[in-house]
Design an enzyme around this catalytic site. Structure first.
Site, PDB file in Angstrom:
ATOM      1  CB  SER A 142       4.566  -7.519   5.718  1.00 45.84           C
ATOM      2  OG  SER A 142       3.629  -8.491   5.300  1.00 45.84           O
ATOM      3  CG  PHE A 190      -0.226   0.437   2.505  1.00 43.12           C
ATOM      4  CD1 PHE A 190      -0.027   1.779   2.811  1.00 43.12           C
ATOM      5  CD2 PHE A 190       0.251  -0.513   3.405  1.00 43.12           C
ATOM      6  CE1 PHE A 190       0.629   2.171   3.970  1.00 43.12           C
ATOM      7  CE2 PHE A 190       0.907  -0.125   4.571  1.00 43.12           C
ATOM      8  CZ  PHE A 190       1.099   1.226   4.844  1.00 43.12           C
ATOM      9  CD  GLU A 218      -5.706  -6.004   0.297  1.00 44.19           C
ATOM     10  OE1 GLU A 218      -4.733  -5.886  -0.477  1.00 44.19           O
ATOM     11  OE2 GLU A 218      -5.714  -6.787   1.268  1.00 44.19           O
ATOM     12  CE  LYS A 276      -3.085  -8.469  -4.488  1.00 43.33           C
ATOM     13  NZ  LYS A 276      -3.557  -7.240  -3.820  1.00 43.33           N
ATOM     14  CB  CYS A 298      10.498  -0.715   2.710  1.00 46.37           C
ATOM     15  SG  CYS A 298      11.157  -0.151   1.156  1.00 46.37           S
ATOM     16  CD  GLU A 325       8.266  -3.307   8.480  1.00 46.75           C
ATOM     17  OE1 GLU A 325       7.732  -4.417   8.311  1.00 46.75           O
ATOM     18  OE2 GLU A 325       8.659  -2.582   7.553  1.00 46.75           O
TER      19      GLU A 325
HETATM   20  P1  NAD Z   1       1.351  -6.688   3.048  1.00 44.85           P
HETATM   21  O1  NAD Z   1       2.350  -7.779   3.137  1.00 44.85           O
HETATM   22  O2  NAD Z   1       0.236  -6.672   4.043  1.00 44.85           O
HETATM   23  O3  NAD Z   1       0.640  -6.705   1.598  1.00 44.85           O
HETATM   24  C1  NAD Z   1       1.380  -6.708   0.418  1.00 44.85           C
HETATM   25  C2  NAD Z   1       0.571  -7.401  -0.674  1.00 44.85           C
HETATM   26  O4  NAD Z   1       0.339  -8.758  -0.308  1.00 44.85           O
HETATM   27  C3  NAD Z   1      -0.792  -6.783  -0.942  1.00 44.85           C
HETATM   28  O5  NAD Z   1      -1.014  -6.757  -2.330  1.00 44.85           O
HETATM   29  C4  NAD Z   1      -1.745  -7.719  -0.226  1.00 44.85           C
HETATM   30  O6  NAD Z   1      -3.008  -7.786  -0.865  1.00 44.85           O
HETATM   31  C5  NAD Z   1      -1.052  -9.059  -0.304  1.00 44.85           C
HETATM   32  N1  NAD Z   1      -1.308  -9.899   0.881  1.00 44.85           N
HETATM   33  C6  NAD Z   1      -1.465  -9.495   2.167  1.00 44.85           C
HETATM   34  N2  NAD Z   1      -1.648 -10.556   2.973  1.00 44.85           N
HETATM   35  C7  NAD Z   1      -1.590 -11.654   2.195  1.00 44.85           C
HETATM   36  C8  NAD Z   1      -1.696 -13.042   2.465  1.00 44.85           C
HETATM   37  N3  NAD Z   1      -1.906 -13.520   3.691  1.00 44.85           N
HETATM   38  N4  NAD Z   1      -1.581 -13.895   1.420  1.00 44.85           N
HETATM   39  C9  NAD Z   1      -1.379 -13.444   0.169  1.00 44.85           C
HETATM   40  N5  NAD Z   1      -1.279 -12.129  -0.131  1.00 44.85           N
HETATM   41  C10 NAD Z   1      -1.376 -11.243   0.858  1.00 44.85           C
HETATM   42  O7  NAD Z   1       2.164  -5.322   3.079  1.00 44.85           O
HETATM   43  P2  NAD Z   1       1.616  -3.825   3.184  1.00 44.85           P
HETATM   44  O8  NAD Z   1       1.069  -3.601   4.568  1.00 44.85           O
HETATM   45  O9  NAD Z   1       0.752  -3.515   2.032  1.00 44.85           O
HETATM   46  O10 NAD Z   1       2.964  -2.999   3.004  1.00 44.85           O
HETATM   47  C11 NAD Z   1       3.832  -2.699   4.064  1.00 44.85           C
HETATM   48  C12 NAD Z   1       4.964  -3.675   4.160  1.00 44.85           C
HETATM   49  O11 NAD Z   1       5.676  -3.709   2.910  1.00 44.85           O
HETATM   50  C13 NAD Z   1       6.002  -3.285   5.195  1.00 44.85           C
HETATM   51  O12 NAD Z   1       6.414  -4.429   5.869  1.00 44.85           O
HETATM   52  C14 NAD Z   1       7.133  -2.692   4.369  1.00 44.85           C
HETATM   53  O13 NAD Z   1       8.409  -2.760   4.974  1.00 44.85           O
HETATM   54  C15 NAD Z   1       7.076  -3.545   3.154  1.00 44.85           C
HETATM   55  N6  NAD Z   1       7.698  -2.895   2.014  1.00 44.85           N
HETATM   56  C16 NAD Z   1       8.902  -3.372   1.589  1.00 44.85           C
HETATM   57  C17 NAD Z   1       9.555  -2.765   0.529  1.00 44.85           C
HETATM   58  C18 NAD Z   1      10.880  -3.253   0.063  1.00 44.85           C
HETATM   59  O14 NAD Z   1      11.342  -2.780  -0.961  1.00 44.85           O
HETATM   60  N7  NAD Z   1      11.505  -4.193   0.735  1.00 44.85           N
HETATM   61  C19 NAD Z   1       8.949  -1.679  -0.114  1.00 44.85           C
HETATM   62  C20 NAD Z   1       7.715  -1.227   0.341  1.00 44.85           C
HETATM   63  C21 NAD Z   1       7.086  -1.847   1.401  1.00 44.85           C
END
Ligand code: NAD
Length: 458
Positions: free
Chosen positions: A195, A118, A145, A142, A250, A351
């Site tokens: 994450s 997000f 959401e 994708k 991140c 985090e």
């Molecule tokens: P998230 O892991 O909750 O969601 C990321 C994606 O995965 C979304 O599209 C979501 O729909 C999907 N998703 C969520 N739960 C899922 C599940 N159980 N099974 C399958 N798909 C699932 O992450 P977020 O809250 O949207 O973003 C924040 C996180 O992203 C933080 O931990 C941040 O550090 C990390 N991040 C990392 C980088 C990097 O380059 N390493 C960059 C940006 C964000």
């Protein structure tokens, strides 16, 4: 704001079918012709720059300046991918044995799936999409959401470029849509950012299904402040890094480790800076920090501040219960400084993903570097110093994939890999630049022999 569909398995399957059907023709389009669509996209993104940035602000909450900044970094990836006719070249050697020549060609893989978080609704999809299609793949994206709308607008612009139907496809939704992508046999490659627990899950499931996978995960980034760092610029840069995008980056600095006498000035100066920041709605002039993404996220961040306090840290600047006049229902957390966090505490490992800076004090640079090395994440670390020797030691030995020297957010440019390590990345090839080209192509090695005598007839 608006309605967005939660993609079902049938929606995802339909998108993958479209992408599969478009692949044979798209891979045959010459690379120099494929990138013409990206040149058009770059022009359209510039033309609609502010419009997209505003959509990002309204769905994500960051400030307009931050939304413009991320879109700029996204467009830079479109620009780099325009170099595919050069970047995608293989290599060759004549006479590997007498009369035998050997060549390596890069070929597209097929359908690529991209799953994004997000916090950068316009930039992170563009870490992948331009390279995937420039290399001749087709794609299903994708987005999160929680922020579906920036990409809806970008896809409308992609449509205006005249890109053949089915080359890029957008599906929305959460886990159901993701699992459908991970399990479909036609998907050849999966790129993920989010994450760490979800990154691990996606890496395992997509790999078990035989796909090529790159998963960028969460982070806990440290900055080491040496006693010889310049107080004013260090405070400004570290503050921007910790509180920019409300800490939902991140690459945000989450822990500042002061070394020796830096403890005398940094806690005070960073506290003053944190207290001075204007918090409010991202589209309002002068606002320096917006809300966090959801009420649940606010509650989580506030409970982690409480946890830090219960583990012995002092809340030097309090961000809990922050109210913004006229936006009482907004999920704001004010900039927070937790001083005296123990390096061994659970909070030091967690985090937070919010505007909270923890301060840890270390006796010397070795102590400071050991604290960072113990952390399970390895996204980024920075040092602030005027000593070349300290900077060199840090750069050489710190176990993170991105390193900043007097830099607060060590974000690689589009032509360098976005290089997380340890619990911040699962895979081999990273996003952006040459790594992206390698990730989205298979290497085909051809060995040829053409004996003279076979050509006698001619
Ligand atoms: P998230 O892991 O909750 O969601 C990321 C994606 O995965 C979304 O599209 C979501 O729909 C999907 N998703 C969520 N739960 C899922 C599940 N159980 N099974 C399958 N798909 C699932 O992450 P977020 O809250 O949207 O973003 C924040 C996180 O992203 C933080 O931990 C941040 O550090 C990390 N991040 C990392 C980088 C990097 O380059 N390493 C960059 C940006 C964000």
């Amino acid at each position: 704001m608006a309605q967005s569909p939660a993609g079902s398995v049938a929606d995802v399957t339909a998108a993958i079918d479209q992408a599969s059907a478009a692949f044979p023709d798209w891979r045959a389009v010459p690379p120099a012709e494929r990138v013409q669509y990206l040149f058009k996209l770059k022009a359209l993104l510039e033309e609609h720059f502010d419009e997209i940035a505003r959509i990002t602000v309204t769905e994500n909450g960051k400030t307009l300046g931050e939304a413009r900044g991320e879109l700029r970094r996204g467009i830079e990836n479109v620009e780099v991918a325009c170099g595919i006719p050069t970047l995608m070249q293989g290599y060759n050697l004549e006479d590997v044995a007498r009369g035998i020549d050997e060549s390596m060609f890069r070929q597209p893989l097929g359908v690529a799936a991209v799953i994004t978080p997000f916090n950068f609704p316009s930039m992170i999809p563009l870490w992948f999409l331009p390279y995937a299609i420039a290399c001749g793949n087709t794609l299903v994206l994708k987005p999160s959401e929680r922020v579906p709308f920036s990409m809806v607008r970008v896809f409308e612009l992609i449509e205006q470029t005249g890109l053949p139907k089915g080359v890029v496809n957008l599906v929305n939704g959460g886990k159901t849509a993701v699992d459908a992508l991970l399990d479909h046999p036609a998907v050849q490659a999966v790129s993920f950012v989010g994450s760490t627990p979800v990154a691990k899950y996606i890496y395992a499931r997509a790999s078990a299904n035989g796909k090529r996978v790159q998963c960028q995960g969460g982070a806990k980034n440290h900055v080491v402040i040496m006693p010889d760092a310049d107080p004013e610029t260090t405070t400004q840069i570290v503050g921007d890094s910790a509180y920019g995008c409300a800490g939902q980056r991140c690459l945000a600095v989450s822990v500042a480790v002061t070394v020796g006498d830096a403890r005398r000035w940094f806690p005070k100066s960073i506290s003053e800076m944190a207290a001075s920041l204007k918090v409010g709605p991202g589209l309002e002039d002068g606002v320096q920090m917006g809300p966090v993404i959801t009420p649940a996220s606010r509650d989580r961040i506030e409970s982690l501040i409480a946890k830090g306090a219960s583990e012995g840290a002092s809340v030097a600047i309090e961000g809990r219960d922050r109210k913004v006049a006229g936006f009482e229902k907004g999920h704001f957390v004010g900039p927070t400084v937790l001083d005296g966090v123990s390096a061994a505490s659970e909070l030091a490992e967690t985090e937070i993903f919010g505007p909270v800076l923890s301060l840890i004090h270390a006796a010397d640079i070795d102590d400071a570097m050991a604290i960072i090395a113990r952390n399970s994440y390895g996204n980024a670390a920075s040092i602030f110093t005027s000593s070349g020797a300290a900077a060199r030691k840090f750069r050489n030995q710190i176990p993170t994939g991105n390193v900043g020297v007097n830099i607060g957010v060590a974000a690689p440019m589009a032509y360098f890999p976005f290089s997380g390590w340890k619990g911040s990345f699962f895979g081999v090839l990273h996003a952006q630049g040459r790594d992206a080209v390698e990730f989205y192509t298979g290497e085909k090695v051809v060995i040829e022999r053409w004996p003279k005598e076979w050509s006698r007839r001619f």
